[in-house]
Scaffold this motif. Sequence first.
Motif, PDB file in Angstrom:
ATOM      1  N   ALA A 149       0.542  16.537  -7.922  1.00 51.99           N
ATOM      2  CA  ALA A 149       1.254  15.261  -7.808  1.00 51.99           C
ATOM      3  C   ALA A 149       1.467  14.877  -6.354  1.00 51.99           C
ATOM      4  CB  ALA A 149       2.593  15.347  -8.536  1.00 51.99           C
ATOM      5  N   SER A 150       1.753  15.845  -5.498  1.00 48.99           N
ATOM      6  CA  SER A 150       1.940  15.557  -4.086  1.00 48.99           C
ATOM      7  C   SER A 150       0.634  15.121  -3.442  1.00 48.99           C
ATOM      8  CB  SER A 150       2.506  16.784  -3.363  1.00 48.99           C
ATOM      9  OG  SER A 150       3.735  17.181  -3.941  1.00 48.99           O
ATOM     10  N   ARG A 151      -0.464  15.741  -3.839  1.00 49.94           N
ATOM     11  CA  ARG A 151      -1.761  15.327  -3.297  1.00 49.94           C
ATOM     12  C   ARG A 151      -2.070  13.880  -3.686  1.00 49.94           C
ATOM     13  NH1 ARG A 151      -3.346  20.563  -5.312  1.00 49.94           N
ATOM     14  NH2 ARG A 151      -3.468  22.071  -3.611  1.00 49.94           N
ATOM     15  N   LEU A 152      -1.794  13.509  -4.933  1.00 47.58           N
ATOM     16  CA  LEU A 152      -2.034  12.140  -5.368  1.00 47.58           C
ATOM     17  C   LEU A 152      -1.179  11.153  -4.578  1.00 47.58           C
ATOM     18  CD1 LEU A 152      -3.395  10.171  -7.293  1.00 47.58           C
ATOM     19  CD2 LEU A 152      -1.575  10.654  -8.955  1.00 47.58           C
ATOM     20  N   ALA A 153       0.091  11.488  -4.373  1.00 51.08           N
ATOM     21  CA  ALA A 153       0.964  10.601  -3.597  1.00 51.08           C
ATOM     22  C   ALA A 153       0.474  10.473  -2.161  1.00 51.08           C
ATOM     23  CB  ALA A 153       2.401  11.132  -3.634  1.00 51.08           C
ATOM     24  N   LEU A 154      -0.008  11.563  -1.575  1.00 51.60           N
ATOM     25  CA  LEU A 154      -0.512  11.514  -0.205  1.00 51.60           C
ATOM     26  C   LEU A 154      -1.756  10.634  -0.116  1.00 51.60           C
ATOM     27  CD1 LEU A 154      -0.374  12.543   2.712  1.00 51.60           C
ATOM     28  CD2 LEU A 154      -1.730  14.508   2.003  1.00 51.60           C
ATOM     29  N   ILE A 187      -4.282   5.327   1.401  1.00 57.95           N
ATOM     30  CA  ILE A 187      -5.017   4.120   0.998  1.00 57.95           C
ATOM     31  C   ILE A 187      -4.193   2.872   1.288  1.00 57.95           C
ATOM     32  CG2 ILE A 187      -5.967   2.888  -0.978  1.00 57.95           C
ATOM     33  CD1 ILE A 187      -6.770   5.572  -2.169  1.00 57.95           C
ATOM     34  N   VAL A 188      -2.900   2.907   0.992  1.00 58.46           N
ATOM     35  CA  VAL A 188      -2.040   1.744   1.260  1.00 58.46           C
ATOM     36  C   VAL A 188      -1.982   1.459   2.759  1.00 58.46           C
ATOM     37  CG1 VAL A 188       0.341   0.920   1.132  1.00 58.46           C
ATOM     38  CG2 VAL A 188      -0.693   2.022  -0.845  1.00 58.46           C
ATOM     39  N   MET A 224      -3.565  -2.076   7.374  1.00 57.02           N
ATOM     40  CA  MET A 224      -4.241  -2.261   8.658  1.00 57.02           C
ATOM     41  C   MET A 224      -5.381  -3.270   8.530  1.00 57.02           C
ATOM     42  SD  MET A 224      -4.331   1.682  10.029  1.00 57.02           S
ATOM     43  CE  MET A 224      -5.289   1.209  11.455  1.00 57.02           C
ATOM     44  N   ALA A 225      -6.149  -3.223   7.437  1.00 58.01           N
ATOM     45  CA  ALA A 225      -7.243  -4.173   7.255  1.00 58.01           C
ATOM     46  C   ALA A 225      -6.716  -5.598   7.112  1.00 58.01           C
ATOM     47  CB  ALA A 225      -8.067  -3.779   6.030  1.00 58.01           C
ATOM     48  N   ILE A 226      -5.635  -5.793   6.381  1.00 54.96           N
ATOM     49  CA  ILE A 226      -5.044  -7.128   6.230  1.00 54.96           C
ATOM     50  C   ILE A 226      -4.540  -7.650   7.569  1.00 54.96           C
ATOM     51  CG2 ILE A 226      -3.146  -8.399   5.164  1.00 54.96           C
ATOM     52  CD1 ILE A 226      -3.463  -6.607   2.713  1.00 54.96           C
TER      53      ILE A 226
END
Length: 285
Positions: free
Chosen positions: A187-192, A197-198, A203-205
């Motif tokens: 679960a921690s890996r998924l949150a990281l 990604i966010v 940064m792209a926006i």
Amino acid sequence: MTATESTTAAPPDAPEASVPVPAIPDALPLLPEDPPRVGEFWLRGRLGANAAGYLYAAADESGRGAVVAMMTEGSADDASARDRFVRAVDDLPDDSVLAHNDQDDDDLALWVALGPLRDDDGSSSAADERLIAERRGEDVLSAVLMDRVPQLGRVRGPDFRHYWENRRRPGLFRIWPLPWPAVLRPASRLALILSLIVMALIMAIAVLIAWLLFRNAPEVDPGPVIPNPSGTATVTITPTTPPPGSTGPGSPTATSPGSPNTTGPGPGTPGTTGTPGPVDPSDRF
């Protein structure tokens, strides 16, 4: 039916008597000052503490459980306390010591992993192994603290106290390899991953917004000077004099080809035979 049979017989729907199983105490959460890992054991929580050290619930990479006893910062800096820790570990049964660090590591706190512990399946044997390992860890730390030494003679004067008892932070430790990201749960890996990604999307926006705002911006006047390959820069200068043939105030008089020049050199001009003008007295040299 006899009296003996009536006293020993039990109704078929009566519940069986269950043997009470001692519950394994839950460990307290780790604090930021606690090491996430010592040796090959990942620490899961605190089981106990005193001025000499801490007891941690731990497990290795294969999931084998253990109880880790580790010295505090103050006791680890005392050579006598380190010797008492080593002697207490040497007095333990060989099969109960899973691992320990080298006593020659003067810059690190001493620790020992005690076990083995089986998985908590709710049985009494698993609880007994856990309690025995905790008791052995307490004995090691008590040997360092010397709080179980029997009193000799009568009690007189102030109570005995170690000079390092106020330094109760966990001792120094070294982690290699680094605990990240092996210590993370799925679960921690998924949150990281989602957080990374966010951040990339933000940064792209931001770059897109900056490009939309400044894509039609006028060029800076004057434009930048770009040197050519020869190393010189070309600068365009706007002429301020009128072109030849134009007349007007302040413009030179145009003369036709072949006509004499009526505006000869004035008097005093070098190279002419005219009368010299007045000489300034200060211009002697």
